[in-house]
Each structure stands twice: as C-alpha cells, then as structure tokens.
Design a protein around this motif. Structure first.
Motif: not given
Length: 291
Positions: A200-201, A284
């Motif tokens: 999920r990160t 990210l």
C-alpha cells in the motif's frame, strides 16, 4: 518434490540450449578478426559505461534474447568484476525485451511505455554506476586472466563451455526448485496479508500483492501465468495494473537474474540494491497513474 526437481532439471536443459550455442559463437567471434573491428567501433559508446567495446555483444544478446545468453557471452570474454557488475545492472533492468514486452502488452495498453522505461533506466544506471563500479572493483579479469598465455580455441570451447553450463545450472536449478515448491505450497497467498502495508505504501492495492510477488520472484516470463490470472481475477483497475507493471519492469526475478552473474565475477549486492531502490523510488515519486 519430484515435480519441482523435474521442473528445475527441465529448466536447466532449456538454459543449456541457450548458453552453450551462445558461448561457442562468442568464443569463435573472440578468436576471429571481427573482434578487434567491433571493439574499435563500439569502444567510444561503451566507454561511457566504463566497459570495453566487446561488451556491446553482451548487451545486444541480453536485451534481445535473455540473461542466459548474456552470461554465456560474458564467460567468453575477459571482464573485470566491476565491468561484470555494470553489465549485470544494465541487463537486470533491460533484458529479454521482446518476450517480456509481449507480456507487458498483454497486461496493459501502456506496455510500450514501460518497455521504454526499462531501457532508459538501464542506460541511466549504467552511466551513473558503471565508472564507479570499474573503480571500486577493477581486479583481474575473471575468465581469461592477463597472466600467462591466452587459452587456445579448443580449450576455450571445451573447458569454458562446460564450465559455463555447469555454473549457470548450479545457480538456476536450486532457484527454480525452490520457487516451484513455493508455488505449489501457495507461498504467495500466505505472504499477501503480512506484506499488505508495504504494498500500500507503494500505491498498489492489496489485491495486487500476489501478482507483484509472482513477478518479483518468478519473473515476467515464468510468472506470467500467475500475474495475468491474479490481475484478471481480482479485477484491478488499469491504474493499478500500470503501477504493478512499473514495479516489475524495474525489479523482477530479482534473485535469479542477479545470481546468474555470479559465475562471471559480478558483485551482486549493488545490483540487487539499485534495482529494488529504483523501483521503490519511482513508485513513490511518480504521481498515481490515471489521475
């Protein structure tokens, strides 16, 4: 266990069918007048990666065929540990582009973009780390040492060919065996819940965990069946599929692809570290695909 061992041995036969002919072709090429001609013309381009001109052959074979062919080509040349590490990093990102590209195009219409991402990342990584690797691990040549007379053509073919097939098999067979046992035991499904927070990160839905792990450990080819089936069964949206594809093109088959370069003297830890870190950072940093 018998089924896993049978699968591993079949995989070794497939690997040998690629490694041995490629090694023979490279050794014949090395003992022919074509090598100096190729080195002279490719040296300026390869110098940007701190590689010798003949390394272009390794890159072409790895990108178009697979890593096994590239490792066989490395075994037929004289490379320092730093140069072998640079080749392992470049080809870790960009190898087997035609077959694995077909898998990506099966998964998403944006497959061509992710193939381009693989090539661009490989070039940038080799430019950034290649000179550093060459300085850190210059060493002696790992196959044909600088000391003593150069091996004859017959010795190169017989001894080197047998060594290449045995060394690659010694790495590939245990890996394929372990992965096959893990697949039969449903290890990917067992890891789904513990790894959910990490997934999920990275912006990937928990439902995509098994597809992500299949590519991470099995690769885009061997893991294609699991990847495609899990994505279709979970009904993941296109944005999620694209994020999984981004993660996998940068970091798939991380164990096997890295260990295969051990027989030619590559330093393995920076290759694995850079690939994993790159995949994490890209996921990210990039905005969520589809927004």
């Amino acid at each position: 266990m018998r089924h896993a061992l049978s699968s591993a041995l079949r995989a070794w036969v497939r690997i040998a069918s690629v490694v041995l002919p490629t090694y023979v072709a490279v050794v014949l090429f090395k003992h022919s007048p074509l090598l100096p001609w190729t080195v002279e013309r490719m040296a300026p381009l390869m110098a940007a990666f701190a590689l010798p001109g003949e390394a272009a052959l390794v890159l072409v074979l790895g990108m178009s065929i697979n890593i096994y062919a590239a490792v066989a080509a490395c075994a037929g040349l004289a490379l320092s540990p730093g140069q072998a590490t640079t080749l392992a990093l470049f080809l870790g990102f960009a190898h087997n582009l035609f077959v694995e590209g077909a898998v990506l195009l099966r998964l998403t219409p944006r497959g061509a973009w992710w193939i381009a991402l693989r090539i661009a990342t490989a070039i940038v990584a080799a430019l950034a780390f290649g000179p550093w690797f060459a300085t850190m691990w210059p060493g002696a040549t790992v196959i044909a040492g600088a000391d003593g007379p150069a091996p004859s053509l017959a010795r190169d073919l017989l001894e080197g060919g047998a060594r290449s097939v045995l060394l690659v098999g010694a790495i590939a067979v245990p890996i394929v065996f372990a992965l096959e046992v893990a697949r039969q035991k449903g290890a990917l499904a067992l890891l789904r819940r513990p790894l959910a927070p990490v997934v999920r990160t990275l912006g990937i839905d928990e439902r995509g965990t098994e597809a992500l792990l299949a590519g991470l450990f099995f690769g885009l080819v061997y893991g294609a069946g699991v990847i495609v089936s899990r994505i279709e069964e979970e009904g993941l949206p296109r944005a999620q599929v694209d994020r999984i594809c981004i993660a996998l093109v940068l970091c798939h088959a991380i164990i096997e692809d890295t260990l295969l370069f051990a027989p030619v003297g590559a330093v393995l830890w920076p290759v694995a570290l850079v690939r994993v870190a790159t995949a994490g950072v890209v996921l990210l940093v990039l905005p969520r695909i589809g927004r």
